[in-house]
Design an enzyme around this catalytic site. Structure first.
Site, PDB file in Angstrom:
ATOM      1  N   LYS A  46       0.845  -1.207   0.000  1.00 52.61           N
ATOM      2  CA  LYS A  46       0.000   0.000   0.000  1.00 52.61           C
ATOM      3  C   LYS A  46       0.878   1.255   0.000  1.00 52.61           C
ATOM      4  O   LYS A  46       1.882   1.314   0.723  1.00 52.61           O
ATOM      5  CB  LYS A  46      -0.880  -0.018   1.268  1.00 52.61           C
ATOM      6  CG  LYS A  46      -1.676   1.260   1.518  1.00 52.61           C
ATOM      7  CD  LYS A  46      -2.781   1.471   0.504  1.00 52.61           C
ATOM      8  CE  LYS A  46      -3.487   2.831   0.689  1.00 52.61           C
ATOM      9  NZ  LYS A  46      -4.317   3.169  -0.474  1.00 52.61           N
ATOM     10  N   CYS A 130      -2.187  10.078  -6.300  1.00 57.19           N
ATOM     11  CA  CYS A 130      -3.366   9.785  -5.463  1.00 57.19           C
ATOM     12  C   CYS A 130      -4.366  10.945  -5.568  1.00 57.19           C
ATOM     13  O   CYS A 130      -4.017  12.085  -5.276  1.00 57.19           O
ATOM     14  CB  CYS A 130      -2.962   9.586  -4.001  1.00 57.19           C
ATOM     15  SG  CYS A 130      -4.425   9.351  -2.961  1.00 57.19           S
ATOM     16  N   LYS A 164       4.123   5.980 -10.316  1.00 52.64           N
ATOM     17  CA  LYS A 164       2.705   5.658 -10.561  1.00 52.64           C
ATOM     18  C   LYS A 164       2.019   6.923 -11.042  1.00 52.64           C
ATOM     19  O   LYS A 164       1.995   7.944 -10.349  1.00 52.64           O
ATOM     20  CB  LYS A 164       2.060   5.162  -9.258  1.00 52.64           C
ATOM     21  CG  LYS A 164       0.557   4.869  -9.348  1.00 52.64           C
ATOM     22  CD  LYS A 164       0.274   3.490  -9.846  1.00 52.64           C
ATOM     23  CE  LYS A 164      -1.192   3.108  -9.772  1.00 52.64           C
ATOM     24  NZ  LYS A 164      -1.548   2.457  -8.526  1.00 52.64           N
TER      25      LYS A 164
HETATM   26  C1  SIN Z   1      -6.095   6.069  -1.668  1.00 49.19           C
HETATM   27  O1  SIN Z   1      -5.577   5.589  -0.645  1.00 49.19           O
HETATM   28  O2  SIN Z   1      -6.877   7.030  -1.619  1.00 49.19           O
HETATM   29  C2  SIN Z   1      -5.790   5.500  -3.006  1.00 49.19           C
HETATM   30  C3  SIN Z   1      -4.383   5.725  -3.335  1.00 49.19           C
HETATM   31  C4  SIN Z   1      -4.181   6.146  -4.740  1.00 49.19           C
HETATM   32  O3  SIN Z   1      -5.130   6.202  -5.530  1.00 49.19           O
HETATM   33  O4  SIN Z   1      -3.052   6.449  -5.091  1.00 49.19           O
END
Ligand code: SIN
Length: 311
Positions: A46, A130, A164
């Protein structure tokens, strides 16, 4: 035939090109254990911040007609937990996703992760996309800031890492973003794409949004985003010939995974479908993929990777 799915990524051999998308089944020790013992060829943790985070209020993930919507808000156990996991992890290739709340946080985590990456072979994926932290715009949509992040991180991190990315929608943006990545040799791969940010899913019966944070706005995943994900994979595959591309978005079966690889992906992440089906999805996709390759007469992934035909 499953041996035909073996491939290499930055010098690491993986038994197949499939792994989870960062965020799905990878936050807690229990999640990571399930991934480690699944058939996935590699796995990613994560996205983490320096300090642990609770994330946004629930409900923050919902299934939607063509996929999912989420606004998790980066709930995670903190960088030290994932770093220690990397130290102790044995077996399949491990990616560590970092998504600091500031440039300095990212630089700090990169600096701390570097010796572990060199010792264990784990690989950093820097999440600049994000869409779900209130008040924090996606760095990947601000090219000046993104260049600065990548310059700062690469100045302390002399090992290959990935980025990413959010989905881009304009050819000029593909060109501009690719030029930035091509300036920075340590950027070894691009993961395309994160969720399609700030969608809104509405239930007609209840006349209500599907998730609580941000008045219901959240990142879309699943079938909604497959063509956008494929376009981003292919756009960066064409523009960044010295980088690898990791595909993410809309993969439920071997069919979509094959499309990602044809478009240029070296590895393929599974997000919404993994959330829906659980880690046994990797066995199904591997089996289906082996059959698809056999039916098409392909012996290795390199036989078709990036070989998308145009008209
Ligand atoms: C999130 O934790 O909100 C998702 C993370 C992401 O989309 O990079």
């Amino acid at each position: 035939m499953a041996g035909a799915l073996t491939t290499t990524f930055l010098g690491h051999q993986v038994s197949n090109p499939f792994l989870n998308a960062a965020g799905v089944l990878c936050r807690t020790p229990e999640d990571l254990l399930q991934l480690a013992s699944s058939v996935s060829g590699s796995m990613i943790t994560k996205s983490c911040t320096v300090e642990p985070r609770e994330g946004n209020p629930e409900p923050r993930y919902a299934a939607a007609p063509y996929g999912s919507i989420n606004s998790m808000g980066l709930p995670n156990l903190g960088f030290e937990f994932y770093k220690q996991f990397a130290v102790e992890h044995r077996g399949k290739l491990l990616f560590i996703s970092v998504s600091g709340m500031s440039m300095d946080e990212n630089v700090k985590m990169a600096k701390d992760l570097l010796p572990v990456a060199k010792e264990t072979g784990c690989i950093m994926e820097l999440n600049l996309s994000c869409p779900n932290v209130p008040g924090k715009p996606q760095v990947g949509y601000d090219f000046t800031t993104m260049r600065e992040y990548l310059q700062r991180v690469s100045s302390v991190y002399d090992a290959p890492f990935g980025v990413k990315l959010p989905p881009y929608f304009d050819i000029a943006h593909f060109d501009q973003a690719a030029a930035i990545f091509n300036e920075i040799p340590q950027v070894a791969f691009l993961t395309c794409v994160n969720s399609l940010g700030n969608g809104l899913v509405i239930d007609v019966d209840t006349e209500t949004v599907a998730i609580k944070p941000k008045d219901g706005f959240g990142g879309l995943g699943g079938r909604y985003i497959l063509p956008t994900a494929l376009a981003n994979v292919n756009a960066f595959y064409r523009r960044c010939p010295t980088k690898l591309v990791v595909g993410c978005g809309g993969v439920y079966s071997a069919n979509e995974a094959f499309q990602h690889i044809l478009a240029g992906a070296s590895l393929v992440q599974v997000g919404t479908a993994l959330h829906e089906e659980g880690p046994q999805i990797f066995q199904r996709v591997v089996d289906e993929f082996a059959l698809l390759m056999r039916a098409k007469g392909y012996n290795t992934i390199d036989d078709f990777k990036g070989k998308l035909k145009t008209l």
